[in-house]
Design an enzyme around this catalytic site. Sequence first.
Site, PDB file in Angstrom:
ATOM      1  N   SER A 172     -11.567  -5.011  12.080  1.00 30.18           N
ATOM      2  CA  SER A 172      -9.905  -5.440  13.466  1.00 30.18           C
ATOM      3  C   SER A 172     -10.610  -4.463  14.594  1.00 30.18           C
ATOM      4  O   SER A 172     -11.706  -3.940  13.657  1.00 30.18           O
ATOM      5  CB  SER A 172      -9.164  -4.792  12.522  1.00 30.18           C
ATOM      6  OG  SER A 172      -7.947  -4.478  13.353  1.00 30.18           O
ATOM      7  N   TYR A 206      -6.798   2.438   7.304  1.00 30.60           N
ATOM      8  CA  TYR A 206      -6.809   0.641   7.403  1.00 30.60           C
ATOM      9  C   TYR A 206      -7.695  -0.035   7.978  1.00 30.60           C
ATOM     10  O   TYR A 206      -8.911   0.191   8.202  1.00 30.60           O
ATOM     11  CB  TYR A 206      -5.033   0.546   7.450  1.00 30.60           C
ATOM     12  CG  TYR A 206      -6.168  -1.495   8.428  1.00 30.60           C
ATOM     13  CD1 TYR A 206      -6.247  -2.177   7.599  1.00 30.60           C
ATOM     14  CD2 TYR A 206      -6.236  -1.851   9.652  1.00 30.60           C
ATOM     15  CE1 TYR A 206      -6.180  -3.475   8.047  1.00 30.60           C
ATOM     16  CE2 TYR A 206      -5.873  -2.809  10.744  1.00 30.60           C
ATOM     17  CZ  TYR A 206      -6.066  -3.454   9.288  1.00 30.60           C
ATOM     18  OH  TYR A 206      -6.178  -5.387   9.714  1.00 30.60           O
TER      19      TYR A 206
HETATM   20  P1  NAP Z   1      -1.553 -11.832   6.078  1.00 31.21           P
HETATM   21  O1  NAP Z   1      -0.574 -12.955   6.672  1.00 31.21           O
HETATM   22  O2  NAP Z   1      -1.381 -10.592   5.728  1.00 31.21           O
HETATM   23  O3  NAP Z   1      -2.832 -12.171   4.530  1.00 31.21           O
HETATM   24  C1  NAP Z   1      -3.071 -12.126   3.901  1.00 31.21           C
HETATM   25  C2  NAP Z   1      -4.167 -12.770   2.972  1.00 31.21           C
HETATM   26  O4  NAP Z   1      -4.264 -12.312   2.095  1.00 31.21           O
HETATM   27  C3  NAP Z   1      -2.805 -13.893   2.499  1.00 31.21           C
HETATM   28  O5  NAP Z   1      -3.036 -15.016   1.932  1.00 31.21           O
HETATM   29  C4  NAP Z   1      -2.683 -12.809   0.671  1.00 31.21           C
HETATM   30  O6  NAP Z   1      -2.474 -13.796  -0.399  1.00 31.21           O
HETATM   31  C5  NAP Z   1      -4.405 -12.340   1.012  1.00 31.21           C
HETATM   32  N1  NAP Z   1      -4.132 -11.072  -0.031  1.00 31.21           N
HETATM   33  C6  NAP Z   1      -3.897  -9.570   0.375  1.00 31.21           C
HETATM   34  N2  NAP Z   1      -4.115  -8.659  -0.940  1.00 31.21           N
HETATM   35  C7  NAP Z   1      -5.193 -10.243  -1.294  1.00 31.21           C
HETATM   36  C8  NAP Z   1      -6.226  -9.411  -2.216  1.00 31.21           C
HETATM   37  N3  NAP Z   1      -5.670  -8.495  -3.296  1.00 31.21           N
HETATM   38  N4  NAP Z   1      -6.804 -10.496  -3.471  1.00 31.21           N
HETATM   39  C9  NAP Z   1      -6.605 -11.518  -2.690  1.00 31.21           C
HETATM   40  N5  NAP Z   1      -5.913 -11.968  -1.846  1.00 31.21           N
HETATM   41  C10 NAP Z   1      -5.111 -10.997  -1.669  1.00 31.21           C
HETATM   42  O7  NAP Z   1      -3.099 -11.292   6.776  1.00 31.21           O
HETATM   43  P2  NAP Z   1      -3.665 -11.662   8.077  1.00 31.21           P
HETATM   44  O8  NAP Z   1      -3.030 -11.261   9.385  1.00 31.21           O
HETATM   45  O9  NAP Z   1      -4.094 -12.668   8.381  1.00 31.21           O
HETATM   46  O10 NAP Z   1      -5.173 -10.816   8.153  1.00 31.21           O
HETATM   47  C11 NAP Z   1      -6.240 -11.221   7.365  1.00 31.21           C
HETATM   48  C12 NAP Z   1      -7.218 -10.410   7.640  1.00 31.21           C
HETATM   49  O11 NAP Z   1      -7.346 -10.725   8.815  1.00 31.21           O
HETATM   50  C13 NAP Z   1      -6.993  -8.395   7.195  1.00 31.21           C
HETATM   51  O12 NAP Z   1      -8.581  -9.224   6.351  1.00 31.21           O
HETATM   52  C14 NAP Z   1      -6.927  -8.330   8.479  1.00 31.21           C
HETATM   53  O13 NAP Z   1      -7.171  -6.813   8.155  1.00 31.21           O
HETATM   54  C15 NAP Z   1      -7.525  -8.563   9.246  1.00 31.21           C
HETATM   55  N6  NAP Z   1      -7.068  -8.266  10.724  1.00 31.21           N
HETATM   56  C16 NAP Z   1      -5.547  -8.754  10.694  1.00 31.21           C
HETATM   57  C17 NAP Z   1      -5.080  -8.878  12.545  1.00 31.21           C
HETATM   58  C18 NAP Z   1      -3.965  -9.316  12.934  1.00 31.21           C
HETATM   59  O14 NAP Z   1      -3.116  -8.850  13.671  1.00 31.21           O
HETATM   60  N7  NAP Z   1      -2.947  -9.837  12.090  1.00 31.21           N
HETATM   61  C19 NAP Z   1      -5.397  -7.546  13.017  1.00 31.21           C
HETATM   62  C20 NAP Z   1      -6.875  -7.783  12.606  1.00 31.21           C
HETATM   63  C21 NAP Z   1      -7.489  -8.163  11.180  1.00 31.21           C
HETATM   64  P3  NAP Z   1      -0.920 -14.115  -0.677  1.00 31.21           P
HETATM   65  O15 NAP Z   1       0.132 -15.264   0.435  1.00 31.21           O
HETATM   66  O16 NAP Z   1      -0.966 -14.203  -2.502  1.00 31.21           O
HETATM   67  O17 NAP Z   1      -0.622 -12.415  -0.718  1.00 31.21           O
END
Ligand code: NAP
Length: 251
Positions: free
Chosen positions: A146, A160
């Site tokens: 991130s 985080y």
């Molecule tokens: P999200 O929409 O909250 O989706 C999270 C996903 O991870 C869901 O499929 C969830 O499964 C799964 N998950 C959560 N905890 C888990 C665990 N303990 N074991 C297995 N699966 C788990 O998140 P996102 O925004 O797509 O983020 C994905 C990645 O990108 C993360 O690493 C996040 O830190 C990174 N990121 C995101 C952003 C942003 O702005 N969105 C920015 C920078 C980095 P369930 O559906 O079953 O809950």
Amino acid sequence: MSDNSPVLLVTGGSRGIGAAICIGAARQGWRVVVNYASNKQAADQVVDAVRAAGSDAIAIAGDVGDVAGIASIFEAADRHFGRLDGLVNNAGIVDMVQRVDQMSPERLDRMFRINITGSILCAKEAVLRMSTRHGGKGGSIVNISSMAAIFGGPGQYVDYAASKGAIDTFTIGLAREVVAEGIRVNCIRPGIIDTDIHASGGLPDRVRDLGPTLPMGRVGTSEEVADAVLYLLSPSASYITGSILNVSGGR
Ligand code: NAP
């Protein structure tokens, strides 16, 4: 898609960025293991979308913050597909907005267990299957960091941000460790992307509020992150390892 098509495991593949990676990967000929934590319905929808794209997928429940959960994910993937060619360490969490002087040890333990230890242990399982040192045919790993690793997340979630700093360093170290074993390891740093993660940190309006303040005047989409992940996974990136690519719209 054939029985010889490469197999990609995406942790947290059921929603947001992970779901876009799974669907994009299917279009590029990958068969996909869609891991999720608890939302089976969302994971099943991604499996349907992968199949609609002409490939094959399986949804596998498993908590990457739990050693037994990681073992069950990889065992189920082995049983179903019998091979592994790529891993995206995408599963990650934020927690409620807090200052460091409010954070409990339990919060920090959960944050680092899922975001850091989970990613490292999943990479370990992938290396055991893909490294030529272990009889594998090579492969590719992409870790999702991130831009918080650069900015530090002050007043919101320094824990985080620190977990993502660890992912950056882990990427460099693992890449150099397995570089001669047929495995490339790279990393993406997304900026602010339109997914549900912001609501889970207690900031449901973050995307709407911050979009206009960003250099491009908007947040990013999951598909824009997925495209970069898929490039790094692909043979087009055959000479790229240990790299960290910002997908953050100039932020
Ligand atoms: P999200 O929409 O909250 O989706 C999270 C996903 O991870 C869901 O499929 C969830 O499964 C799964 N998950 C959560 N905890 C888990 C665990 N303990 N074991 C297995 N699966 C788990 O998140 P996102 O925004 O797509 O983020 C994905 C990645 O990108 C993360 O690493 C996040 O830190 C990174 N990121 C995101 C952003 C942003 O702005 N969105 C920015 C920078 C980095 P369930 O559906 O079953 O809950």
